[in-house]
Design an enzyme around this catalytic site. Structure first.
Site, mmCIF file in Angstrom:
data_model
loop_
_atom_site.group_PDB
_atom_site.id
_atom_site.type_symbol
_atom_site.label_atom_id
_atom_site.label_comp_id
_atom_site.label_asym_id
_atom_site.label_seq_id
_atom_site.Cartn_x
_atom_site.Cartn_y
_atom_site.Cartn_z
ATOM 1 N N SER A 81 -34.957 -2.946 94.260
ATOM 2 C CA SER A 81 -34.990 -4.300 94.826
ATOM 3 C C SER A 81 -34.283 -4.289 96.176
ATOM 4 C CB SER A 81 -34.282 -5.264 93.889
ATOM 5 O OG SER A 81 -32.884 -5.032 93.958
ATOM 6 N N LYS A 82 -34.280 -5.433 96.802
ATOM 7 C CA LYS A 82 -33.648 -5.609 98.126
ATOM 8 C C LYS A 82 -32.223 -5.052 98.169
ATOM 9 C CE LYS A 82 -35.764 -8.228 101.371
ATOM 10 N NZ LYS A 82 -36.118 -7.006 102.052
ATOM 11 N N ARG A 83 -31.553 -5.154 97.016
ATOM 12 C CA ARG A 83 -30.178 -4.652 96.951
ATOM 13 C C ARG A 83 -30.082 -3.184 97.357
ATOM 14 N NH1 ARG A 83 -27.721 -3.500 92.501
ATOM 15 N NH2 ARG A 83 -29.644 -3.595 91.291
#
Ligand code: GLU
Length: 524
Positions: free
Chosen positions: A265-267
Site C-alpha cells: 500500500s501507499k505506506r
C-alpha cells in the site's frame, strides 16, 4: 501441469481495470502477465474499461491507465485505440462497460425470465437489521431469501408503486469445483454465498455479472487476475452455468506484499506507475521487476527483456505464495538498465529532471525535448539557469557520463550533478577534512592545489590529473586522500561525487580556483 498440456492456441485474455485511480503496480503486473501469456501463445490481449461505477470512474484515470500501459510496452490488440481513445481496436466492442447497457439488459432479462434471478425490494435498513441478526447468532451474514418467492403480480405491483429494487441471483445449493491454473483444484460450497445482488437494476449489472457477460461476449478464454478476486470466481462460475455458457479457465496471481509482509500500500512508498515513472524508473526495469512478482523461473538469472519473457513466460512457473516487493531489487534492476543506455539516450532521459530542478533550460522554446524536427535531430544548446552561460548538449552528456555507473533512478541526477550548474556550492567545514586531518592539513592541501592549478595553462583533464597526482603522492602522510579529498569537497560540497580531475576539467579553471578559494575561507 505444463502450459503446453493446456493445448493453448490463440488464447484471448484481458485486463479489466476500473478507472478509479492511477494505474496501480498490481494492475500493471496483472496486465503484463496477460500480455506475456497472449504473446507466448499467439493470442490476443484485450483492454476493457470497467467503468460501471459512474461516480468513481473518471476519464483522467482511464487516460492514466492507457498512457502508462503504453509506456511499459504492454500493448493491447483490442480495446480503446491509444491513438484516438474515442475509437476502438477489435471487433468485440464497445470495450467500455458504460457503453454496453444494451447487452447487459438482454442478459439480466434472460436471468429474470428463466427464474435464475429475482427482484429484491428489501430496504437497506431491513438488510442491515438482518445482517446484524446473523452476526449476533454467530453466523456469516447472508440474505434470507425474503423476496425469492414473491409472485409475479406482487413484483409488478411493487414496481408500479415505484419501490426501489435490486436484482438478486437465486444461488443454487451445490459444490463448485474449478481447476485454477495456478492454485490447482478449488472447491467452494455455494450455500456460503447466499443470494447475491447481481444488478442495481435491469440495465446496470454489478461487477460479477458484468465481468461474466463481457468475458463471454469478448470470447475470453483465460481469466488471469489477482488473488483478491479468487472469491469472485465461484460466483462467476454459477452465473456462467445459469446462462448456459462454458466458463473460461481461471488463474489467480499471488498477492503482492510489502517488505513487512503486509499488503502493498501507499505506506510502502510509490504504488502507481506514474509515480515510478516520475522517480525515474525505466519501463524495461519495471517490466523485468514486475515479472518476478509471481513468476518464478527457477534460475539465478535476473535480467529478462520483454522479447525473452515472451519466449519463456509460462503460467506453470507462476507461484501461489505471496510475492514480496523488494525495493532494493527494483533499484538494482533499474541501475542495470540505466547502465545499458547509450549516453545520448540517457542524457535525453535525464534532461527533464535537470530542467525541473531549474538547473538548466533549453535556449529556445522550440528546442524543447524531444529535439526532433522534420526527422532531423538538431544540436541542442542549454542555458545554465544561474549563470546564464550557454552550453552544448555535449557538455551535459559528459557530466551525465560521470554518473552513469552509479545512477540508480533518473531523478537522482539533479542532486548528483547540481554543483556543475550552480554558482556556489554549500560546504560544511568538517566535510573538508579527510580522516584524522585537522583544519591546517585541509587548508594546506587546498592552498597547494590552488597554486598547482593556477599554473596550468592548458586546462585538460590529463594535465590536471598529472599535476595533482604528483603533489598528492608527496603531500604529508602519503595518503592521497589528505590532498584530494578536500579538493573534491571544495568543488562539489558533497561526500560522494565523480573524481576531482574530471570535475575540475568540466568546471573550467576560473570556477575551480574560485571554489577552492572559497573553501579555504572556512578553514582560516
Ligand atoms: N475491475 C476489476 C478490477 O479492477 C476486474 C477484475 C477482473 O479481472 O475480473 O479489479
Amino acid at each position: 501441469m505444463d502450459d503446453l498440456d493446456l493445448k493453448i492456441e490463440s488464447p484471448r485474455v484481458r485486463i479489466a481495470p476500473s478507472p478509479t485511480g492511477a494505474l496501480h503496480i498490481g494492475t500493471a503486473r496483472t496486465a503484463l502477465f496477460n500480455y506475456l501469456f497472449s504473446k507466448r501463445y499467439g493470442g490476443k490481449f484485450i483492454l476493457r474499461i470497467e467503468d460501471t461505477d459512474l461516480e468513481r470512474s473518471k476519464p483522467q484515470w482511464e487516460e492514466d491507465i492507457i498512457e502508462n500501459l503504453r509506456w511499459l510496452g504492454v500493448d493491447w490488440d483490442e480495446g480503446p485505440n491509444p491513438e484516438n481513445p474515442k475509437e476502438y481496436l477489435g471487433d468485440f466492442g464497445p470495450y467500455r462497460q458504460s457503453e454496453r447497457k444494451k447487452t447487459y439488459e438482454e442478459y439480466i432479462k434472460k436471468l429474470i425470465d428463466q427464474g435464475s434471478a429475482y427482484y429484491c425490494f428489501c430496504t437497506p435498513e431491513e438488510l442491515e437489521a438482518k445482517k446484524n441478526y446473523f452476526m449476533s447468532i454467530g453466523k456469516a451474514p447472508q440474505y434470507d431469501g425474503k423476496c425469492r418467492e414473491l409472485s409475479g403480480s406482487e413484483v409488478k405491483k411493487n414496481i408500479s408503486l415505484g419501490k426501489p429494487s435490486a436484482i438478486r441471483f437465486k444461488t443454487p445449493k451445490k459444490k463448485i469445483v474449478f481447476d485454477d491454473l495456478i492454485h490447482k483444484k478449488i472447491e467452494v460450497d455455494s450455500s456460503l454465498l447466499g443470494d447475491m445482488v447481481i444488478a442495481k437494476n435491469t440495465s446496470l449489472p454489478l461487477y460479477n455479472l458484468a465481468a461474466v457477460i463481457d468475458d463471454y461476449a469478448m470470447q475470453i478464454t483465460h481469466v488471469i487476475r489477482g488473488e483478491d478476486h479468487i472469491s469472485n470466481t465461484p460466483k462467476q462460475i454459477l452465473l456462467y452455468e445459469a446462462l448456459g455458457i462454458e466458463p473460461p479457465r481461471f488463474g489467480h496471481l499471488p498477492l503482492i506484499l510489502g517488505q513487512d509482509r503486509s499488503k502493498l500500500s501507499k505506506r510502502h512508498g510509490a504504488v502507481s506507475l506514474k509515480e515510478y515513472k516520475k522517480e525515474g524508473y525505466l519501463p524495461e526495469a519495471l517490466v523485468n521487476f514486475m515479472v518476478f512478482l509471481g513468476w518464478n523461473p527457477d534460475t539465478d538469472r535476473e535480467i529478462f527483456s520483454m522479447p525473452s519473457l515472451i519466449k519463456e513466460f509460462s503460467l506453470e512457473k507462476c507461484q501461489k505464495s505471496a510475492a514480496v516487493f523488494n525495493q532494493n531489487k527494483l533499484l538494482w534492476i533499474n541501475g542495470f538498465y540505466v547502465r545499458q543506455k547509450n549516453i545520448k539516450k540517457l542524457t535525453e532521459l535525464c534532461l527533464p529532471y535537470l530542467m525541473e530542478a531549474n538547473l538548466i533550460q533549453p535556449v529556445l522554446e522550440s528546442q524543447k525535448y524531444p529535439p526532433v524536427f522534420g526527422g532531423e535531430t538538431i544540436r541542442q544548446k542549454f542555458l545554465i539557469s544561474e549563470s546564464q552561460e550557454t552550453v552544448d548538449i555535449d557538455y551535459i552528456e559528459q557530466i551525465i557520463s560521470f554518473y552513469q555507473e552509479r545512477l540508480k533512478v533518473l531523478s537522482e541526477i539533479s542532486e548528483l550533478t547540481d554543483f556543475f550548474f550552480k554558482k556556489n556550492v554549500i560546504i560544511q567545514k568538517d566535510m573538508l577534512k579527510w580522516k584524522t586531518a585537522d583544519d591546517k592539513t585541509a587548508l594546506d592541501a587546498l592552498k597547494s592545489a590552488e597554486n598547482i592549478l593556477s599554473d596550468i595553462k592548458d586546462w585538460t583533464q590529463e594535465k590536471i590529473k598529472d599535476r595533482l597526482l604528483i603533489e598528492a603522492q608527496n603531500f604529508k602522510t602519503g595518503d592521497r586522500g589528505y590532498f584530494l579529498w578536500p579538493l573534491r569537497v571544495a568543488l562539489t560540497g558533497k561526500k560522494a561525487s565523480a573524481g576531482p580531475f574530471e570535475i575540475a576539467a568540466m568546471l573550467g579553471k576560473e570556477k575551480t580556483i574560485a571554489r577552492i578559494k572559497e573553501a579555504q575561507k572556512m578553514l582560516f
